[in-house]
Scaffold this motif. Sequence first.
Motif, mmCIF file in Angstrom:
data_model
loop_
_atom_site.group_PDB
_atom_site.id
_atom_site.type_symbol
_atom_site.label_atom_id
_atom_site.label_comp_id
_atom_site.label_asym_id
_atom_site.label_seq_id
_atom_site.Cartn_x
_atom_site.Cartn_y
_atom_site.Cartn_z
ATOM 1 N N SER A 13 0.746 -1.236 0.000
ATOM 2 C CA SER A 13 0.000 0.000 0.000
ATOM 3 C C SER A 13 0.775 1.284 0.000
ATOM 4 O O SER A 13 0.432 2.189 -0.746
ATOM 5 C CB SER A 13 -0.951 0.027 1.174
ATOM 6 N N HIS A 104 -0.003 5.345 -6.764
ATOM 7 C CA HIS A 104 -1.080 5.959 -5.989
ATOM 8 C C HIS A 104 -1.370 7.332 -6.590
ATOM 9 O O HIS A 104 -0.480 7.973 -7.140
ATOM 10 C CB HIS A 104 -0.659 6.122 -4.525
ATOM 11 N N HIS A 137 -9.049 10.438 -7.331
ATOM 12 C CA HIS A 137 -8.302 10.463 -8.594
ATOM 13 C C HIS A 137 -8.713 11.629 -9.486
ATOM 14 O O HIS A 137 -8.317 11.686 -10.648
ATOM 15 C CB HIS A 137 -8.521 9.153 -9.361
ATOM 16 N N ARG A 147 -8.585 2.905 -10.137
ATOM 17 C CA ARG A 147 -8.291 2.121 -8.941
ATOM 18 C C ARG A 147 -8.501 0.632 -9.222
ATOM 19 O O ARG A 147 -9.528 0.236 -9.782
ATOM 20 C CB ARG A 147 -9.198 2.567 -7.803
ATOM 21 N N SER A 301 -5.837 2.407 1.690
ATOM 22 C CA SER A 301 -4.821 2.651 0.669
ATOM 23 C C SER A 301 -5.188 1.831 -0.562
ATOM 24 O O SER A 301 -6.333 1.431 -0.732
ATOM 25 C CB SER A 301 -3.444 2.270 1.209
ATOM 26 N N TRP A 303 -3.874 0.484 -4.868
ATOM 27 C CA TRP A 303 -3.063 0.693 -6.072
ATOM 28 C C TRP A 303 -3.966 1.040 -7.236
ATOM 29 O O TRP A 303 -5.079 0.523 -7.352
ATOM 30 C CB TRP A 303 -2.250 -0.553 -6.387
ATOM 31 N N SER A 304 -3.461 1.912 -8.105
ATOM 32 C CA SER A 304 -4.217 2.382 -9.266
ATOM 33 C C SER A 304 -3.366 2.236 -10.519
ATOM 34 O O SER A 304 -2.135 2.224 -10.450
ATOM 35 C CB SER A 304 -4.619 3.845 -9.085
#
Length: 421
Positions: A13, A104, A137, A147, A301, A303-304
């Motif tokens: 994260s 992120h 975002h 995401r 948290s 990840w994208s």
Amino acid sequence: MSALSNSNWDRRSVLRAAAGLAALGPLAACGGNTGREGGGSSGKGLVQYFHAYGEAGTEQAIKKYAKAYDGANVTTQWITGNNFEQKLFPALLTDNAPDVFEFHPQFQLIKSGQVADLTDLIDPVKDDFNPADIASHTVDGKIYGIRMIDDPQFFYYRPSLFEKAKVEVPQTLEELIEVAAKLTTSKVKGAFLGNDLTSVQNPLIWSAGADTLDDKNQIAYHTDGVAEGLKLLRKLFTSGDLLLDAPADFWDPSAFTQGLTAIQWSGMWAMPVIQKALGDDVGVFPFPKVGNSGKQSVLISGWSMFVNAKGKNVDAAKEYVKWLWIDQKKYQEDWALSYGFHIPPRNSIAQNATKLKSGLPAEGVKLATDFGHFEKIGWTQAMIAGFNDVMANAVRKNGSPDAVLDACDKTVDRELKKLFG
């Protein structure tokens, strides 16, 4: 510890490297012809960067998804070790920059023009995403990044050890200190918050009723409540009841599963491994309340996926990202639920995620729903590093919380002026 080991478990994260992203600065344009087969403006060759997830099967899964795509030859750079940012950010400045990469949401990446606007991809399914994922975002009405997974972070604990010590789940940070003392024995420490404690710095801020930045992108963390929280963490740090220098950091549950600590801060991703090791003797709770104006908190948290806007394969990269992270729900579900537990950002997938509907996973989802906070997109790598110093100097080195926060203010103010004027 199941298929995970200390050597391959990487941060799920909060991989952060202030120097790396700062080095991007204004970012010179990156060429798209990387010499890879089928590359250049043809768009038939794409490279994607992923950090090495610790859960068994993740690398094979990502490569399987890419192989199934017939619109381009997609190569995956699976970056091992704890140096993902140190590989990603310098690469973005070269002709060998990836076309697609995970990270992120960060305002600096958007301001520098490094990441492409993906609004046109997301708009048709925007209502199917968690609104908080969209908001985190979005800048000036445009959405940058998709995401892939949401990762709640909270405390795991052993109910059997709580019962033996005759303690209850702590509701306040003061109670956590008291509980950790009663749980500590000659072989087991009361709690583990990560080796450098930075994993809980945002929850500390939120649980004190503050935030990193306010809605106007101004400092919001410098409060009496946060200062008091730092003093309490210092008390815990010096108590002898906190596990320090564990063999692996907070993202790896081994300190907890191996009985080194009765309480550990970690992520929902670790839940299957923890349950396999400890069975039903596991519970979860949020970061406790700090001060009278505070409220318990959970860090969400994740990840994208981003498209490199400075490459020559932007259109082809966007087509691939749309195919995998918008159209292929079966892969999105597989990624979120088959390799550790994560909350799918798509509502339609989350609602049908049977693995998260009962027992401990359901408790984790409820904590995220009731107490969850997302990181601010304007809270950049340099600002994070500045607050890392707060944790080091106020908690580990016994500096004055107010003085240390003053020093952090200077760093954050400088960054805010660069970004927002």
